[in-house]
Design a protein around this motif. Structure first.
Motif, mmCIF file in Angstrom:
data_model
loop_
_atom_site.group_PDB
_atom_site.id
_atom_site.type_symbol
_atom_site.label_atom_id
_atom_site.label_comp_id
_atom_site.label_asym_id
_atom_site.label_seq_id
_atom_site.Cartn_x
_atom_site.Cartn_y
_atom_site.Cartn_z
ATOM 1 N N MET A 1 41.288 39.261 26.187
ATOM 2 C CA MET A 1 41.239 40.745 26.183
ATOM 3 C C MET A 1 40.437 40.942 27.377
ATOM 4 S SD MET A 1 43.265 42.104 24.185
ATOM 5 C CE MET A 1 42.415 43.609 24.464
ATOM 6 N N ARG A 2 39.481 39.912 28.017
ATOM 7 C CA ARG A 2 38.503 40.160 29.088
ATOM 8 C C ARG A 2 39.365 40.116 30.486
ATOM 9 N NH1 ARG A 2 34.291 42.408 28.701
ATOM 10 N NH2 ARG A 2 33.582 41.477 30.312
ATOM 11 N N PHE A 3 40.084 41.058 30.716
ATOM 12 C CA PHE A 3 41.255 40.961 31.683
ATOM 13 C C PHE A 3 40.375 40.843 33.003
ATOM 14 C CE2 PHE A 3 42.865 43.995 28.380
ATOM 15 C CZ PHE A 3 44.173 43.481 28.053
ATOM 16 N N GLU A 4 39.274 41.464 33.068
ATOM 17 C CA GLU A 4 38.456 41.322 34.467
ATOM 18 C C GLU A 4 38.273 39.920 34.877
ATOM 19 O OE1 GLU A 4 37.289 42.925 31.514
ATOM 20 O OE2 GLU A 4 37.528 45.090 32.346
ATOM 21 N N GLU A 5 38.370 38.775 33.896
ATOM 22 C CA GLU A 5 38.161 37.335 34.046
ATOM 23 C C GLU A 5 39.544 36.676 34.502
ATOM 24 O OE1 GLU A 5 35.157 36.022 33.846
ATOM 25 O OE2 GLU A 5 34.380 37.897 33.000
ATOM 26 N N PHE A 6 40.605 37.469 34.264
ATOM 27 C CA PHE A 6 41.981 36.793 34.734
ATOM 28 C C PHE A 6 41.833 36.101 36.324
ATOM 29 C CE2 PHE A 6 45.248 39.095 32.041
ATOM 30 C CZ PHE A 6 44.635 38.478 30.737
ATOM 31 N N PRO A 7 41.331 36.429 37.229
ATOM 32 C CA PRO A 7 41.291 35.927 38.418
ATOM 33 C C PRO A 7 40.597 34.555 38.332
ATOM 34 C CG PRO A 7 40.588 38.178 38.565
ATOM 35 C CD PRO A 7 40.730 38.043 37.462
ATOM 36 N N GLN A 8 39.827 34.158 37.366
ATOM 37 C CA GLN A 8 39.235 32.887 37.138
ATOM 38 C C GLN A 8 40.087 31.839 36.832
ATOM 39 O OE1 GLN A 8 35.546 32.619 35.780
ATOM 40 N NE2 GLN A 8 35.102 34.642 35.739
ATOM 41 N N PHE A 9 41.347 32.218 36.199
ATOM 42 C CA PHE A 9 42.392 31.182 35.760
ATOM 43 C C PHE A 9 43.901 31.696 35.901
ATOM 44 C CE2 PHE A 9 41.292 33.822 32.067
ATOM 45 C CZ PHE A 9 42.423 34.194 31.559
ATOM 46 N N MET A 10 44.058 32.683 36.599
ATOM 47 C CA MET A 10 45.637 33.024 36.795
ATOM 48 C C MET A 10 45.640 33.091 38.144
ATOM 49 S SD MET A 10 46.781 36.329 34.372
ATOM 50 C CE MET A 10 47.200 35.693 32.751
ATOM 51 N N GLU A 11 46.548 32.169 39.015
ATOM 52 C CA GLU A 11 46.606 32.062 40.393
ATOM 53 C C GLU A 11 47.420 33.496 40.651
ATOM 54 O OE1 GLU A 11 49.511 29.292 43.259
ATOM 55 O OE2 GLU A 11 49.593 28.912 40.961
ATOM 56 N N GLY A 12 46.781 33.580 42.048
ATOM 57 C CA GLY A 12 47.443 35.004 42.742
ATOM 58 C C GLY A 12 46.591 36.218 42.391
ATOM 59 N N VAL A 13 46.229 36.374 41.049
ATOM 60 C CA VAL A 13 45.413 37.533 40.515
ATOM 61 C C VAL A 13 44.088 37.571 41.378
ATOM 62 C CG1 VAL A 13 44.640 38.737 38.726
ATOM 63 C CG2 VAL A 13 46.679 37.636 38.464
#
Length: 148
Positions: free
Chosen positions: A22-34
């Motif tokens: 639910m911490r969407f702001e953290e997605f760039p730390q593990f989602m490629e391209g985000v």
């Protein structure tokens, strides 16, 4: 439209896996391209990502949220049209995260990538990076406990 389904087991309680997701702001730390995800309000998110070498932005709306169990959203624009993440306890200290997404490739590069299974591999890689991210920390970076 393609449907991609992937899952991974993580060595954290289901509460922790869900709270981190639910911490969407953290997605760039593990989602490629985000590159960035911003919560606009309780239901809406704004995404910035690089897909098939192109920078793109879109909005998504959370359509369902059941704490520690399920999260679903639909997108307004962008290639990913819908996304469901479910969270399943395997023990007190272990859980399973399952993703299902509907992907509508746009343009030649995305269609070729879809045909070659690139998106499916990327989703699996994102889950593996999520596992590494959350297990390394051992706890969520914060928790959203709201209702949609």
């Amino acid at each position: 439209m393609s449907t991609i389904e992937k899952s991974i087991e993580v060595n954290v309680p289901v509460y922790t896996a869900y709270a981190q997701w639910m911490r969407f702001e953290e997605f760039p730390q593990f989602m490629e391209g985000v590159k960035e995800v911003k919560r606009l309000d309780v239901k809406r998110l704004h995404w910035k990502a690089e897909i098939a070498g192109q920078d793109t932005e879109w909005d998504a709306e959370i359509t369902e949220e059941m704490a520690d169990q399920r999260l679903a959203w639909t997108s307004r624009g962008g290639a990913i049209k819908g996304w469901v993440a479910t969270f399943h306890p395997l023990s007190d200290a272990r859980s399973k995260v399952m993703l299902q997404l509907e992907y509508a490739p746009q343009g030649v590069a995305e269609n070729v990538g879809d045909a070659l299974g690139v998106v499916s591999l990327r989703v699996q890689g994102d889950l593996e990076r999520f596992k590494e991210f959350i297990e390394k920390r051992g706890r969520e970076t914060g928790a959203w406990r709201g209702q949609v």
